[in-house]
Design a protein around this motif. Structure first.
Motif: not given
Length: 517
Positions: A218-233
């Protein structure tokens, strides 16, 4: 259940100090910053219209001398710069000596030790040579351990994130599969180029594009700016938060088996059409991480409700508007134990939200002008780091038009103690270098504060690889615990304030950098 059964409990008693009841003052004053750009000899500037979204920069200790340096991707406005810290408040551009003074359409960078050799490497996104934009020109600068870099992007398989055309507007390091090496997320803004990619580290100096097989189609078509890995759960496997323009961002829950599930809709995130920069912290002190996203006039403060579900509290907290917002960082800049927010904006000024929460709902005051960082500026990227090793976090801002700005934190009011924690994986194979992704927890009386070592993007920028805590009046931390990304724990008791320490994962090793305020 932890992904690894191994649990090491380590108890080290620091210098014997009387541990009585700690009184932690929640509000100690806002502090003050001073513009040290000229005296620091950081003379980078960005004045070209080659790309209106620029500029950014990253910080890291590239020569392992205990002092933070600055890498500046110049975006084609001259050669990229590497400012090595002279340890006296000044920096020297040594990009030529380090073999990275390249003039190209650089856009962003990310810092991490991808090959586990003990030195920080630099990944740089690029839109191609000065002569004309074209795909295939990202750089992966391998640190040669001798104050030089070598570009190995082609051999490593990360020289391009799109075959359709030039793209690349940010990057982040993180260990999404918990195998102990750093994987790479690269964002691309041009949706027609499909430039948003996840590269898995193969542990042999090469990377594999796993975007599709990891469930990120689903990243296809994304206007991406800032990715981040973080354990949120709280399961140790990091989620992947992908900030995107025009309501194209995504929130991916990590399934723990090498794949992700897109839960953007059910998470109640990606609520704005112009999300740009982001930062992560535990603002409500409930033991899990929240995240803050800048936009145009309607920022979002996503407070973690558990189970990868969030509630946007930006409006009631008073952090909803930074004009045309870009980069942002979470840092306790006044050392009152409460995490604050600093952001920069386009054709406006910087913003500083001091956390004034007092046992109730989250509440912030905007104080940038009064503390000396509210300068009129066309800001883009921003990073926090302690460049002078005095214990408080300084700020560097990367404007689109004009000179880079270095603001020194001159915090000197009473009861502004601190602790700065770096992590050393100590050769343990399933912990990522520099402890990226590991969580640091401190106990102050009845309160528990958490931080993390983060390789994520603030917006074209990355901050210091440490966990920093303001301690207020506290001079002793009852307990410091590191929850390593592989399930190990390290516990330290009665830790003295006002020092920079490096905690090693190996229970037989304890490193102390010895930088005391």
């Amino acid at each position: 259940m932890l992904p690894h059964s191994r649990l090491i409990l380590r108890l080290l008693i620091f210098t014997a100090v009387s541990a009585g009841v700690m009184q932690v003052s929640a509000q100690q004053g806002n502090g003050a910053f001073s513009d040290q750009t000229s005296s620091s000899q950081i003379n980078a500037s960005f004045n070209t219209a080659m790309a209106g979204f620029l500029a950014g920069g990253v910080v890291g200790d590239f020569n392992n001398d205990g002092w933070q340096d600055v890498f500046y991707p110049a975006g084609g406005d001259g050669a990229d710069k590497l400012y090595i810290n002279n340890r006296d408040g000044t920096f020297s551009d040594q990009a030529s000596a380090w073999n990275i003074a390249l003039e190209h359409r650089s856009t962003a960078a990310a810092v991490g030790d991808y090959n586990r050799d003990g030195r920080l490497d630099i990944f740089v996104t690029s839109l191609g040579p000065i002569a004309g934009a074209e795909a295939g020109h990202h750089k992966l600068y391998r640190n040669n351990l001798n104050n030089t870099f070598t570009d190995v992007a082609v051999a490593a398989g990360v020289n391009q994130s799109s075959a359709q055309g030039p793209d690349g507007w940010g990057a982040a390091w993180g260990d999404y599969d918990l195998d102990g090496d750093l994987d790479l997320a690269v964002s691309g803004w041009n949706e027609t180029n499909d430039g948003n990619k996840l590269f898995r580290n193969n542990s042999n100096g090469t990377f594999t594009d796993v975007t599709s097989s990891a469930g990120l189609g689903s990243l296809a078509g994304t206007n991406g700016f800032a990715p981040r890995f973080a354990d949120m759960d709280g399961d140790q496997f990091p989620e992947l938060i992908w900030i995107g323009d025009f309501t194209t961002g995504h929130y991916y829950a990590n399934d723990g088996d090498g794949t992700f599930t897109d839960v953007t809709s059910s998470s109640n995130t990606n609520q704005d059409g112009t999300e740009m920069g982001m930062t992560v912290a535990d603002w409500d002190e409930d033991g899990d991480f929240d995240f803050y996203v800048t936009t145009i006039n309607s920022n979002n403060l996503y407070i973690n409700q558990g189970g990868n579900v969030y509630q946007n509290q930006a409006n009631p907290a008073g952090v909803n508007d930074t004009d045309w917002g870009w980069g942002t960082v979470a840092v306790d800049f006044n050392h009152d134990t409460l995490v604050d927010i600093i952001a920069t904006a386009q054709n406006g000024r910087n913003f500083a939200f001091v956390n004034i929460t007092d046992g109730g709902n989250l509440e912030f005051d905007e104080v940038a002008q009064s503390i000396g960082i509210g300068d009129a500026i066309d800001g883009r990227g921003i990073s926090n780091f302690d460049y002078d090793n005095d214990g408080d976090q300084d700020i560097i801002v990367f404007p689109h038009a004009g000179s880079v700005k270095l603001f020194r934190n001159d915090l000197a009011t009473p009861d502004t103690n601190w602790l700065r924690v770096f992590l050393d994986h100590s050769g343990i194979n399933d912990i990522a270098p520099n402890g990226i992704g590991s969580v640091v927890t401190i106990t102050l009386g009845s309160r528990t504060l958490i931080g993390r070592v983060d390789g994520g993007s603030n917006y074209l920028s990355q901050s210091e690889l440490s966990a920093h805590f303001g301690l207020g009046a506290a001079t002793i931390i009852d307990e410091l615990r590191v929850d390593w990304s592989n399930g190990m724990q390290t516990v330290l008791a009665n830790v003295s304030a006002n020092q920079t320490i490096t905690v090693a994962a190996d229970p037989e090793v304890m490193l102390n950098d010895g930088f005391e305020g």
